[in-house]
Design a protein around this motif. Structure first.
Motif, short mmCIF file in Angstrom:
data_model
loop_
_atom_site.label_atom_id
_atom_site.label_comp_id
_atom_site.label_asym_id
_atom_site.label_seq_id
_atom_site.Cartn_x
_atom_site.Cartn_y
_atom_site.Cartn_z
N GLY A 211 2.90 4.35 2.34
CA GLY A 211 4.28 3.98 2.04
C GLY A 211 4.67 4.25 0.60
N GLY A 212 5.97 4.50 0.36
CA GLY A 212 6.47 4.70 -0.99
C GLY A 212 6.41 3.43 -1.81
N TRP A 213 6.07 3.56 -3.11
CA TRP A 213 5.95 2.38 -3.98
C TRP A 213 5.85 2.81 -5.43
CZ3 TRP A 213 6.85 -2.49 -2.68
CH2 TRP A 213 6.48 -3.51 -3.55
N TRP A 214 5.89 1.83 -6.34
CA TRP A 214 5.70 2.06 -7.77
C TRP A 214 4.21 1.99 -8.07
CZ3 TRP A 214 9.45 -1.43 -5.93
CH2 TRP A 214 10.78 -1.04 -6.11
N TYR A 215 3.48 3.04 -7.79
CA TYR A 215 2.04 3.02 -7.96
C TYR A 215 1.65 3.32 -9.41
CZ TYR A 215 1.85 3.45 -2.86
OH TYR A 215 2.00 3.26 -1.51
N SER A 216 0.50 2.75 -9.80
CA SER A 216 -0.11 3.14 -11.07
C SER A 216 -1.39 3.89 -10.73
CB SER A 216 -0.36 1.92 -11.95
OG SER A 216 -1.09 0.92 -11.26
N LYS A 217 -2.51 3.11 -10.60
CA LYS A 217 -3.79 3.76 -10.25
C LYS A 217 -4.56 3.04 -9.15
CE LYS A 217 -4.92 5.78 -14.75
NZ LYS A 217 -5.93 5.88 -15.81
N CYS A 218 -4.23 2.73 -8.07
CA CYS A 218 -2.98 2.76 -7.37
C CYS A 218 -2.31 1.40 -7.45
CB CYS A 218 -3.24 3.14 -5.93
SG CYS A 218 -3.88 4.83 -5.71
N GLY A 219 -3.05 0.40 -7.96
CA GLY A 219 -2.48 -0.91 -8.18
C GLY A 219 -2.82 -1.91 -7.09
N CYS A 220 -2.35 -3.14 -7.28
CA CYS A 220 -2.67 -4.24 -6.37
C CYS A 220 -1.53 -4.58 -5.43
CB CYS A 220 -3.04 -5.49 -7.17
SG CYS A 220 -4.59 -5.34 -8.07
N ALA A 221 -0.37 -4.00 -5.61
CA ALA A 221 0.77 -4.30 -4.75
C ALA A 221 1.25 -3.04 -4.05
CB ALA A 221 1.92 -4.90 -5.57
N ASN A 222 1.53 -3.16 -2.78
CA ASN A 222 2.22 -2.15 -1.98
C ASN A 222 2.64 -2.82 -0.68
OD1 ASN A 222 3.23 0.02 -0.54
ND2 ASN A 222 1.21 0.70 0.14
N LEU A 223 3.92 -3.08 -0.53
CA LEU A 223 4.42 -3.75 0.67
C LEU A 223 5.03 -2.77 1.66
CD1 LEU A 223 6.06 -6.89 -1.00
CD2 LEU A 223 3.73 -6.60 -0.12
N ASN A 224 4.86 -1.48 1.41
CA ASN A 224 5.49 -0.47 2.27
C ASN A 224 4.49 0.41 3.00
OD1 ASN A 224 8.04 -1.34 1.54
ND2 ASN A 224 8.26 0.14 -0.11
N GLY A 225 3.23 -0.03 3.08
CA GLY A 225 2.24 0.72 3.85
C GLY A 225 2.42 0.50 5.35
N ASN A 226 1.44 0.95 6.11
CA ASN A 226 1.51 0.81 7.58
C ASN A 226 1.29 -0.64 7.99
OD1 ASN A 226 1.88 3.58 7.88
ND2 ASN A 226 -0.31 3.98 8.08
N TRP A 227 2.19 -1.18 8.78
CA TRP A 227 2.04 -2.55 9.28
C TRP A 227 0.87 -2.60 10.26
CZ3 TRP A 227 2.17 -5.18 13.95
CH2 TRP A 227 2.32 -6.57 13.86
N GLN A 228 0.01 -3.63 10.11
CA GLN A 228 -1.16 -3.78 10.97
C GLN A 228 -1.05 -5.07 11.78
OE1 GLN A 228 -3.08 -1.28 10.98
NE2 GLN A 228 -2.81 -0.30 8.99
N PRO A 229 -1.36 -5.04 13.08
CA PRO A 229 -1.25 -6.25 13.91
C PRO A 229 -2.38 -7.23 13.63
CG PRO A 229 -2.17 -4.44 15.19
CD PRO A 229 -1.79 -3.86 13.86
N GLU A 230 -2.18 -8.46 14.08
CA GLU A 230 -3.19 -9.50 13.90
C GLU A 230 -4.52 -9.08 14.53
OE1 GLU A 230 -3.73 -14.33 14.57
OE2 GLU A 230 -2.14 -13.25 15.62
N GLY A 231 -5.60 -9.36 13.83
CA GLY A 231 -6.92 -8.98 14.31
C GLY A 231 -7.32 -7.60 13.87
N ASP A 232 -6.35 -6.83 13.35
CA ASP A 232 -6.62 -5.48 12.89
C ASP A 232 -5.99 -5.27 11.51
OD1 ASP A 232 -7.77 -2.98 13.22
OD2 ASP A 232 -6.04 -2.11 14.23
#
Length: 265
Positions: A211-232
């Protein structure tokens, strides 16, 4: 990759959105306010919902979800509740926005920049996180701004407070995302040239986390990656990540929300 499935899911969301309009829970026609904090001046009894917004200097109005809460009136700029809306998109999509304001969406970098460019105001960013175990946490940042496209929509945040931890600045200087431009699959502005995580060689954070984000190297935050279901949802490199909240293995949140409001003088 999953185009057929996502296309069907987004069609279902569109039908739900049309239904919400027909049942009165969709867009509210209250005139175009500069941001959600003005809504109650044009609609005194306004409740949380989708309103027409037009920041000063912006050439057209657009729909945004206004959250009316005990701690203020907020303009929602991102929401994730599931995997139906794809967030592994290119620059143009993140610039203009996608999804549905009343559902999962990204408001758009151009709109976020227009909302926060007024130097006479100070803005606060709030990040809300929900896990699969019934818990939640939040992070707030004072003096939030997003630059214009010539800066690659550079992120600027100030003092942190909250319960989720400061994932944007991160626990180590190398992970600090403050001051970085936005990156997408086709527009790399991160600090990796390359990055090495154990035995993983990363040239592009977006290629690694999707997902698109304000990355550095790559950093600790990214809320726009692929959503994963519970248990996975534990251990994936791509997910809805806020690493100062859960760990040590990467934990993908059940739901997220990002929203902004003018700070009090």
């Amino acid at each position: 990759m999953m185009g057929g499935l996502l296309g069907w899911s987004e069609l279902m969301l569109a039908l739900l959105f049309i239904f919400s309009l027909q049942t009165g829970s969709g867009s509210v026609n209250a005139g175009a306010a500069p941001d959600c904090s003005y809504i109650q001046t044009v609609s005194p009894n306004g409740a949380s919902g989708v309103y027409s917004i037009q920041p000063g200097g912006f050439n057209s109005s657009f729909e945004a979800y206004c959250e009316m809460g005990e701690n203020g009136i907020w303009t929602v700029i991102q929401r994730r509740t599931g995997g139906a809306v794809a967030f592994d998109r290119e620059w143009k999509a993140y610039k203009n926005g996608f999804g549905f304001a009343s559902w999962d969406h990204w408001l758009g970098l151009e709109k976020i920049s227009a909302l926060t460019k007024d130097k006479s105001k100070r803005w606060k960013l709030r990040v809300d996180l929900w896990d699969f175990e019934g818990g939640s946490a939040y992070a707030e940042y004072e003096d939030f701004r997003v630059g214009n496209e010539s800066t690659n929509y550079r992120l600027s945040v100030g003092r942190y407070s909250g319960t989720a931890g400061d994932a944007i600045t991160g626990p180590y200087p190398a992970f600090d995302q403050n001051g970085y431009g936005f990156s997408t699959l086709d527009h790399d502005n991160d600090g990796c040239d390359p990055c090495l995580f154990g035995d993983i060689y990363v040239v592009s954070c977006t290629g690694f986390e999707r997902g698109g984000w304000w990355y550095s190297k790559c950093g600790c935050a990214n809320l726009n990656g692929n959503w994963q279901p519970e248990g996975d949802n534990i251990g994936w490199s791509s997910g809805l990540h806020w690493h100062t909240w859960k760990g040590p293995a990467p934990y993908s949140a059940r739901a997220t929300r990002m929203m902004i409001t003018p700070m009090l003088p």
